[in-house]
Design a protein around this motif. Structure first.
Motif, mmCIF file in Angstrom:
data_model
loop_
_atom_site.group_PDB
_atom_site.id
_atom_site.type_symbol
_atom_site.label_atom_id
_atom_site.label_comp_id
_atom_site.label_asym_id
_atom_site.label_seq_id
_atom_site.Cartn_x
_atom_site.Cartn_y
_atom_site.Cartn_z
ATOM 1 N N GLY A 149 0.823 -1.198 0.000
ATOM 2 C CA GLY A 149 0.000 0.000 0.000
ATOM 3 C C GLY A 149 0.858 1.249 0.000
ATOM 4 N N GLY A 150 0.251 2.351 -0.372
ATOM 5 C CA GLY A 150 0.985 3.615 -0.409
ATOM 6 C C GLY A 150 1.478 4.029 0.959
ATOM 7 N N GLU A 151 2.328 5.025 0.975
ATOM 8 C CA GLU A 151 2.966 5.454 2.227
ATOM 9 C C GLU A 151 1.959 5.893 3.264
ATOM 10 O OE1 GLU A 151 6.117 8.903 3.509
ATOM 11 O OE2 GLU A 151 6.397 7.932 1.578
ATOM 12 N N ASN A 152 0.859 6.531 2.816
ATOM 13 C CA ASN A 152 -0.134 7.045 3.750
ATOM 14 C C ASN A 152 -1.339 6.108 3.901
ATOM 15 O OD1 ASN A 152 1.335 9.466 4.162
ATOM 16 N ND2 ASN A 152 0.512 10.302 2.246
ATOM 17 N N GLU A 153 -1.266 4.934 3.274
ATOM 18 C CA GLU A 153 -2.372 3.995 3.346
ATOM 19 C C GLU A 153 -2.215 3.055 4.541
ATOM 20 O OE1 GLU A 153 -2.944 1.937 -0.298
ATOM 21 O OE2 GLU A 153 -2.976 3.752 -1.527
ATOM 22 N N LEU A 154 -3.346 2.540 5.005
ATOM 23 C CA LEU A 154 -3.323 1.594 6.121
ATOM 24 C C LEU A 154 -2.792 0.256 5.651
ATOM 25 C CD1 LEU A 154 -6.849 2.330 7.664
ATOM 26 C CD2 LEU A 154 -4.644 3.184 8.458
ATOM 27 N N SER A 155 -2.157 -0.474 6.580
ATOM 28 C CA SER A 155 -1.671 -1.810 6.246
ATOM 29 C C SER A 155 -2.847 -2.767 6.145
ATOM 30 C CB SER A 155 -0.705 -2.300 7.328
ATOM 31 O OG SER A 155 -1.416 -2.583 8.531
ATOM 32 N N LEU A 156 -2.575 -3.978 5.650
ATOM 33 C CA LEU A 156 -3.628 -4.976 5.522
ATOM 34 C C LEU A 156 -4.276 -5.252 6.873
ATOM 35 C CD1 LEU A 156 -3.501 -8.126 3.326
ATOM 36 C CD2 LEU A 156 -4.321 -8.285 5.659
ATOM 37 N N LEU A 157 -3.476 -5.363 7.935
ATOM 38 C CA LEU A 157 -4.024 -5.625 9.268
ATOM 39 C C LEU A 157 -4.889 -4.467 9.758
ATOM 40 C CD1 LEU A 157 -0.999 -7.277 11.129
ATOM 41 C CD2 LEU A 157 -2.983 -8.397 10.108
ATOM 42 N N GLU A 158 -4.489 -3.241 9.435
ATOM 43 C CA GLU A 158 -5.256 -2.068 9.864
ATOM 44 C C GLU A 158 -6.567 -1.934 9.106
ATOM 45 O OE1 GLU A 158 -1.805 1.081 11.241
ATOM 46 O OE2 GLU A 158 -1.995 0.638 9.096
ATOM 47 N N ASN A 159 -6.702 -2.656 7.999
ATOM 48 C CA ASN A 159 -7.950 -2.638 7.238
ATOM 49 C C ASN A 159 -8.923 -3.715 7.695
ATOM 50 O OD1 ASN A 159 -8.268 -0.752 4.716
ATOM 51 N ND2 ASN A 159 -6.075 -1.209 4.880
ATOM 52 N N LEU A 160 -8.542 -4.524 8.670
ATOM 53 C CA LEU A 160 -9.464 -5.497 9.247
ATOM 54 C C LEU A 160 -10.393 -4.790 10.226
ATOM 55 C CD1 LEU A 160 -6.971 -8.431 9.871
ATOM 56 C CD2 LEU A 160 -9.051 -8.609 8.489
ATOM 57 N N HIS A 161 -11.684 -4.854 9.974
ATOM 58 C CA HIS A 161 -12.665 -4.172 10.818
ATOM 59 C C HIS A 161 -13.728 -5.157 11.299
ATOM 60 C CE1 HIS A 161 -10.788 -0.420 9.787
ATOM 61 N NE2 HIS A 161 -11.025 -0.585 8.501
ATOM 62 N N PRO A 162 -14.310 -4.908 12.473
ATOM 63 C CA PRO A 162 -15.184 -5.909 13.104
ATOM 64 C C PRO A 162 -16.555 -6.049 12.459
ATOM 65 C CG PRO A 162 -15.073 -3.923 14.441
ATOM 66 C CD PRO A 162 -14.068 -3.742 13.358
ATOM 67 N N LEU A 163 -17.006 -7.302 12.387
ATOM 68 C CA LEU A 163 -18.398 -7.620 12.078
ATOM 69 C C LEU A 163 -19.146 -7.995 13.354
ATOM 70 C CD1 LEU A 163 -18.098 -9.738 8.790
ATOM 71 C CD2 LEU A 163 -18.910 -7.384 9.025
ATOM 72 N N THR A 164 -18.430 -8.017 14.469
ATOM 73 C CA THR A 164 -19.030 -8.298 15.776
ATOM 74 C C THR A 164 -19.489 -6.979 16.398
ATOM 75 O OG1 THR A 164 -17.657 -10.245 16.133
ATOM 76 C CG2 THR A 164 -18.586 -9.205 18.093
ATOM 77 N N PRO A 165 -20.726 -6.912 16.888
ATOM 78 C CA PRO A 165 -21.241 -5.652 17.434
ATOM 79 C C PRO A 165 -20.751 -5.374 18.851
ATOM 80 C CG PRO A 165 -22.903 -7.351 17.643
ATOM 81 C CD PRO A 165 -21.741 -7.987 16.905
ATOM 82 N N GLN A 166 -20.895 -4.115 19.248
ATOM 83 C CA GLN A 166 -20.657 -3.690 20.633
ATOM 84 C C GLN A 166 -19.285 -4.067 21.165
ATOM 85 O OE1 GLN A 166 -24.658 -5.347 22.131
ATOM 86 N NE2 GLN A 166 -24.312 -3.611 23.488
ATOM 87 N N ILE A 167 -18.250 -3.790 20.407
ATOM 88 C CA ILE A 167 -16.904 -4.080 20.900
ATOM 89 C C ILE A 167 -16.145 -2.782 21.115
ATOM 90 C CG2 ILE A 167 -16.865 -6.297 19.692
ATOM 91 C CD1 ILE A 167 -14.732 -5.010 17.843
ATOM 92 N N ALA A 168 -15.124 -2.852 21.955
ATOM 93 C CA ALA A 168 -14.273 -1.696 22.223
ATOM 94 C C ALA A 168 -13.186 -1.618 21.154
ATOM 95 C CB ALA A 168 -13.652 -1.822 23.607
ATOM 96 N N GLU A 169 -12.870 -0.417 20.720
ATOM 97 C CA GLU A 169 -11.840 -0.228 19.704
ATOM 98 C C GLU A 169 -10.534 0.226 20.353
ATOM 99 O OE1 GLU A 169 -12.981 2.127 16.384
ATOM 100 O OE2 GLU A 169 -14.970 1.225 16.197
ATOM 101 N N ASP A 170 -9.446 -0.096 19.676
ATOM 102 C CA ASP A 170 -8.114 0.350 20.097
ATOM 103 C C ASP A 170 -7.793 -0.036 21.543
ATOM 104 O OD1 ASP A 170 -7.789 1.588 17.582
ATOM 105 O OD2 ASP A 170 -8.864 3.355 18.290
ATOM 106 N N VAL A 171 -8.153 -1.258 21.920
ATOM 107 C CA VAL A 171 -7.835 -1.723 23.268
ATOM 108 C C VAL A 171 -6.478 -2.416 23.266
ATOM 109 C CG1 VAL A 171 -10.239 -2.001 23.935
ATOM 110 C CG2 VAL A 171 -9.023 -3.910 22.904
ATOM 111 N N GLU A 172 -5.821 -2.382 24.394
ATOM 112 C CA GLU A 172 -4.543 -3.079 24.548
ATOM 113 C C GLU A 172 -4.794 -4.350 25.345
ATOM 114 O OE1 GLU A 172 -0.103 -2.355 26.476
ATOM 115 O OE2 GLU A 172 -1.338 -0.637 25.904
ATOM 116 N N ASP A 173 -4.411 -5.470 24.776
ATOM 117 C CA ASP A 173 -4.638 -6.759 25.420
ATOM 118 C C ASP A 173 -3.410 -7.627 25.218
ATOM 119 O OD1 ASP A 173 -5.521 -9.093 26.500
ATOM 120 O OD2 ASP A 173 -7.289 -9.319 25.212
#
Length: 392
Positions: free
Chosen positions: A205-229
């Motif tokens: 991807g381009g320099e300013n584009e998100l990586s493949l992993l960063e393009n993975l988005h949830p289909l599961t509802p009601q989840i917390a984003e950007d959590v550290e686990d």
């Protein structure tokens, strides 16, 4: 029966008899199992909104009793819900209690449960390159089906040994192996989040584009984003990925790209299993026209602004690269906590607004307390009590 009437857990007892219809279903499944050389486990996709949930519970209970050592992976799927400010409190209580009861009952017969179904798929990050109309269920069904196909691909792969020549697949694992990775180790969390990238972006991807992993988005509802686990566990499947443009990436290129992405990420899971295949997801002719103007014939993402021009279908897009991920993470906590709180508030607490409704569904206080205990354990698994310092 009208579909609108089949909208809660309790309706099953008036419309479905296990003694009459259930035994026939079990007989058909038994015949199928006997014809198989080997059973990895059972994958179930259950409509979790309405009376089908209670029907599925009876079916699962029968399966678990008959096939004791065979693991069950359950996808609890809900469709789009049109919430309005005018929705009555009675309706809200019914839906909240249904969700809590349905989830706790279904999970008791599963080794791993994956909630699937966003309130509005069209407004989610998953639909960045898609044109989804929430009112058209075949739009959302196509997305969910593509995700489930991709995440289950490793179950159908042939294992590759260390001395095997370069292959078109890597990371084969059976159903039992995935369940063990996600729920059978460490804190033993049995609820996983499903993420997807549809279509998956190219590895370069381009320099300013998100990586493949960063393009993975949830289909599961009601989840917390950007959590550290620090105890997160992930199983990722990537197939048909492009190295750049429409040029397919090799298995080793995909592995290197994922390793590099995790090295650059601020947080990484404790463990990640990666499965890779060269073949993309073929788009069959009946597939709905949901692809945006940036999606090319082979699923490559083309430049230019995203517009609201007419969407593309299977005549324009023949295949797409896919990435899907199951993850055991504390990101699922809001989902679990809401069901625990609603069950207590509307079903168990003194003067609860839904107490009579639950009695009409056939649940006594003891059963409700067992459900509450199960949900409490799920929450405690992901957020153990903090150790306090002893000042004495």
């Amino acid at each position: 029966m009208d579909a609108e009437d089949f909208n809660n857990y309790g309706i099953r007892k008036d419309s479905f008899s296990w003694a009459l219809q259930g035994e026939e279903i079990s007989d058909r499944l038994r015949f199928f199992v006997e014809e198989c050389d080997y059973i990895q486990g059972f994958q179930f996709v259950v409509d979790d909104f309405g009376g089908f949930s209670a029907v599925a519970e009876e079916f699962l209970e029968n399966i678990v009793d008959e096939y004791t050592n065979t693991p069950v992976l359950l996808y609890a799927v809900q469709g789009h819900r049109a919430f309005t400010n005018l929705q009555s409190k009675k309706r809200t209580v019914l839906e909240d209690l249904h969700d809590a009861v349905s989830f706790s009952r279904l999970s008791s017969y599963s080794k791993l449960i994956v909630p699937v179904g966003l309130p509005s798929l069209s407004k989610s990050k998953v639909s960045k390159f898609l044109h989804i109309e929430d009112g058209k269920h075949y739009h959302s069904s196509a997305v969910y089906a593509a995700a489930l196909h991709s995440i289950s691909l490793p179950f159908r792969m042939e294992p590759v040994g260390p001395t095997t020549p370069a292959s078109s697949v890597a990371g084969a694992v059976d159903l039992h192996g995935v369940i063990q990775m996600l729920s059978g180790q460490g804190r033993q969390n049995m609820v996983s989040v499903l993420d997807v990238a549809i279509p998956a972006p190219s590895l370069s991807g381009g320099e300013n584009e998100l990586s493949l992993l960063e393009n993975l988005h949830p289909l599961t509802p009601q989840i917390a984003e950007d959590v550290e686990d620090m105890q997160a566990v992930e199983c990722i499947t990537i197939h048909g990925a492009h190295a750049s443009g429409s040029h397919r990436a090799s298995v080793s290129e995909v592995k290197d790209a994922v390793d590099s992405a995790y090295q650059r990420a601020e947080t990484s899971p404790m463990f990640c299993h990666l499965s890779v295949a060269l073949r993309p997801l073929p788009i069959p002719l009946p597939f709905p026209s949901i692809f945006g103007n940036q999606v090319g014939q082979h699923g490559e993402l083309m430049g230019g602004p995203i517009t609201n021009s007419s969407s593309k279908g299977s005549l324009d897009v023949h295949s797409i690269p896919m990435a899907a991920r199951l993850r055991s993470s504390n990101a699922i906590l809001p989902f679990l906590e809401s069901r625990l709180q609603n069950l207590h508030r509307f079903g168990i607490d003194r003067g609860a607004a839904g107490a009579q409704l639950l009695r009409s569904w056939g649940f006594g206080r003891e059963e409700l307390e067992e459900m509450e205990e199960m949900l409490s354990k799920m929450v405690a698994t992901l957020c153990p009590p903090q150790l306090s310092s002893d000042s004495d």
